[in-house]
Design a protein around this motif. Structure first.
Motif, mmCIF file in Angstrom:
data_model
loop_
_atom_site.group_PDB
_atom_site.id
_atom_site.type_symbol
_atom_site.label_atom_id
_atom_site.label_comp_id
_atom_site.label_asym_id
_atom_site.label_seq_id
_atom_site.Cartn_x
_atom_site.Cartn_y
_atom_site.Cartn_z
ATOM 1 N N THR A 35 0.882 -1.152 0.121
ATOM 2 C CA THR A 35 0.231 0.253 -0.446
ATOM 3 C C THR A 35 0.833 1.410 -0.175
ATOM 4 N N GLY A 70 -5.260 0.110 7.672
ATOM 5 C CA GLY A 70 -5.381 -1.183 6.302
ATOM 6 C C GLY A 70 -3.906 -0.839 5.665
ATOM 7 N N SER A 71 -3.045 -0.377 5.945
ATOM 8 C CA SER A 71 -1.852 -0.562 4.810
ATOM 9 C C SER A 71 -1.948 -2.335 4.636
ATOM 10 N N VAL A 72 -1.398 -2.720 3.657
ATOM 11 C CA VAL A 72 -1.097 -4.952 3.658
ATOM 12 C C VAL A 72 0.190 -4.404 3.074
ATOM 13 N N THR A 123 -1.518 -7.061 7.612
ATOM 14 C CA THR A 123 -2.109 -5.237 7.227
ATOM 15 C C THR A 123 -2.593 -4.939 8.328
ATOM 16 N N TRP A 151 0.535 -5.594 13.599
ATOM 17 C CA TRP A 151 -0.460 -5.460 12.479
ATOM 18 C C TRP A 151 -0.885 -6.969 12.810
#
Length: 162
Positions: free
Chosen positions: A58, A65-67, A80, A92
């Motif tokens: 991301t 929400g960053s992957v 995530t 995470w």
């Protein structure tokens, strides 16, 4: 399991998981220096040799929400970000080897301590492979987190000294 929100409103590990590990170390470096190392996922391979690859998928700074995708202990992992509070807390969750594999929830917490920062990390493991051999996973996770903290400490202190 999805949120693991503690009484104080923080995202946390799954305390009911069959494997939970907690470790901490004092690092003589700023929280900013430690945070930069922890959150530069694409550079993890430079200080964590047991991770063959790690890549943020991301774009932009880490946020809920960053992957990111990475590999460790022979597992392909997609994680995530659940919580990212710069210089304080990074959480995470992700699956190693897919949804029938190992579900890990990892917390990094940074707290000012003297001329440095106390870095605490904890992780929980759940899922069918963990249920089949919790003792092996516990031993592996304990050793891994202790190694990661030692390497993080050495990397941050070396960067601060230079």
């Amino acid at each position: 399991m999805m949120n693991n929100i503690t009484d104080d409103g923080e995202a946390g590990v799954d305390v009911s998981a069959p494997v939970v590990s907690r470790h901490s170390v004092t690092v003589t470096a700023s929280a900013d220096a430690v945070w930069r190392i922890l959150t530069d996922i694409d550079a993890w391979t430079t200080w964590l040799p047991e991770i063959p690859y790690a890549r943020l998928e991301t774009p932009g700074p880490l946020a809920p929400g960053s992957v990111f995708r990475w590999s460790a202990a022979g597992m392909e992992i997609e994680s995530t970000i659940v919580q990212a509070r710069p210089q304080e807390r990074l959480v995470w969750r992700g699956y190693g080897d897919g949804p029938n594999g190992v579900l890990g929830v990892h917390v990094w917490a940074l707290t000012p301590a003297g001329d440095g920062v106390e870095v605490s990390t904890e992780e929980s493991f759940a899922g069918p492979p963990v249920d089949a051999d919790p003792a092996q996973f516990q031993g592996g996770l304990d050793a891994t987190l202790a190694r990661w903290l030692d390497r993080l400490k050495r990397t941050a202190e070396a960067a601060t000294a230079s």
